[in-house]
Design an enzyme around this catalytic site. Structure first.
Site, mmCIF file in Angstrom:
data_model
loop_
_atom_site.group_PDB
_atom_site.id
_atom_site.type_symbol
_atom_site.label_atom_id
_atom_site.label_comp_id
_atom_site.label_asym_id
_atom_site.label_seq_id
_atom_site.Cartn_x
_atom_site.Cartn_y
_atom_site.Cartn_z
ATOM 1 N N CYS A 258 2.839 5.915 -3.215
ATOM 2 C CA CYS A 258 3.952 6.754 -3.664
ATOM 3 C C CYS A 258 4.053 6.759 -5.180
ATOM 4 C CB CYS A 258 5.284 6.264 -3.080
ATOM 5 S SG CYS A 258 5.536 6.786 -1.382
ATOM 6 N N PRO B 298 0.799 -1.225 0.000
ATOM 7 C CA PRO B 298 0.000 0.000 0.000
ATOM 8 C C PRO B 298 0.844 1.294 0.000
ATOM 9 C CG PRO B 298 -0.574 -1.414 1.875
ATOM 10 C CD PRO B 298 0.452 -2.138 1.091
ATOM 11 N N LYS B 299 1.862 1.363 0.819
ATOM 12 C CA LYS B 299 2.677 2.584 0.892
ATOM 13 C C LYS B 299 3.369 2.873 -0.443
ATOM 14 C CE LYS B 299 6.251 5.336 2.219
ATOM 15 N NZ LYS B 299 7.245 5.116 1.178
ATOM 16 N N VAL B 300 4.010 1.839 -0.992
ATOM 17 C CA VAL B 300 4.731 2.018 -2.258
ATOM 18 C C VAL B 300 3.761 2.320 -3.404
ATOM 19 C CG1 VAL B 300 6.131 0.803 -3.970
ATOM 20 C CG2 VAL B 300 6.772 0.725 -1.571
#
Length: 328
Positions: free
Chosen positions: A253, A248-250
């Site tokens: 981004c 999710p974070k990547v």
DNA sequence: GCCCAGGTCTCCG
DNA sequence: CGGAGACCTGGG
């Protein structure tokens, strides 16, 4: 061929601080090289290489640009590309009106004036560098990306300096993962002490090497970069999650920095802690909850709010206070 | 030499 | 579905 031109502050809405935008530690792309008073980077237009030098004489002043290329490039396409990379079409005055209405966010304006989204110039590079940034320090993944470029990118020389593009998916998917694989593929006999350095692991990417190669393969065979731009945010997000090494974070981004989806709210441990301090009285909040909170509360400004929150936290001392809290 | 940071993956309930 | 532990490497 050299082209020189300017971008006047009248051409965009609200302030712009080039230095702040490049150096605010926005993930997913290494900062541009600063040399002779200019930020410099090698860009690709279709298949034409172009070395860009850009400076801003005083904060929020006129931008001076020098473009150097062996190809026949239209000035307008270079200008358009730079307007896109530095998000000069975003209306920051409107954003600041929005921030002023939120008592928690209001103070961020004083610390971040002229900070804009620094978009990646190459979405594929953004995907791979986002993967390499996961669970990794900034200096380390910056070095990895530089290594990858100099080993497999296309070279461009200017004043005896070598510049490199980021390799295409087609090239990266065929790169050896580690030294054993490089050795196996080697045709000729090499001395016993030969060190194998043209493999992904030699770039310091660690266990992410196989994710990157697999991702390059999927991007090459199954993904149409232009189609991503046209997708809804949720579809684009799910598409990114299918890439190995992308959580999710990547994914957030990549979508924010690489594709310009403003509704992305990338949550790393620090943003999670900042959100918890600013909105939940320091009560711990799980990354996915923080993401949900940010996306709902800030909607199509979520990405910018995350940018402003983080820079504000760094400069105001909030981040230091959070560090202290986590030690005890 | 040891421990830590930093997201994702995998495995287990 | 949620939680726990492994993962590579550089830095303290």
């Amino acid at each position: 061929m050299k082209i020189g031109f300017e971008i006047d502050p009248k051409e965009y809405k609200g302030p712009f601080n080039l230095d702040l935008t490049i150096n605010s530690g926005q993930t997913s792309q290494p900062a541009w090289l600063m040399k002779d008073g200019y930020f410099q980077e090698l860009l690709r237009f279709d298949n034409k290489l172009c070395l860009i030098k850009i400076q801003q004489e005083n904060v929020e002043g006129t931008l001076n640009i020098e473009a150097e290329t062996e190809a026949d490039l239209e000035l307008e396409s270079i200008r358009t590309k730079l307007m896109d990379i530095f998000s000069l079409n975003d209306d920051l005055n409107d954003f600041y009106d929005f921030l002023r209405k939120d008592s928690e966010l209001k103070p961020t304006i004083d610390f971040c004036s002229g900070l804009r989204l620094f978009k990646a110039h190459d979405p594929f590079e953004c995907i791979i560098s986002s993967i390499s940034s996961a669970n990794c320090s900034i200096i380390r993944w910056n070095r990895s990306i530089r290594d990858i470029k100099s080993k497999w990118g296309e070279e461009y020389n200017s004043n005896s300096n070598s510049w490199y593009t980021f390799p295409s998916p087609d090239i990266l998917k065929n790169v050896p993962e580690h030294d054993l694989e490089e050795m196996d593929r080697c045709e000729t006999n090499l001395p016993d002490d030969h060190s194998f350095e043209k493999n992904l692991k030699s770039c310091g990417v660690g266990y992410r090497a196989k994710f990157m190669i697999k991702t390059a393969e999927i991007v090459q065979n199954q993904i149409n970069i232009d189609a991503i731009h046209k997708m809804s945010y949720n579809n684009a997000f799910e598409t990114m999650l299918d890439l190995p090494g992308v959580g999710p974070k990547v994914a957030d981004c990549i979508l924010f920095y690489g594709f310009g989806f403003k509704e992305a709210f990338p949550v790393d441990v620090w943003i999670g802690r900042i959100v918890s301090e600013m909105y939940f009285q320091g009560k711990e909040i799980k990354p996915l909850k923080a993401r949900e909170f940010g996306m709902k509360k800030f909607a199509n400004r979520a990405g910018y709010v995350q940018l402003y929150m983080f820079h504000y936290a760094r400069k105001s001392g909030l981040l230091d206070r959070i560090r202290q809290l986590n030690k005890s």
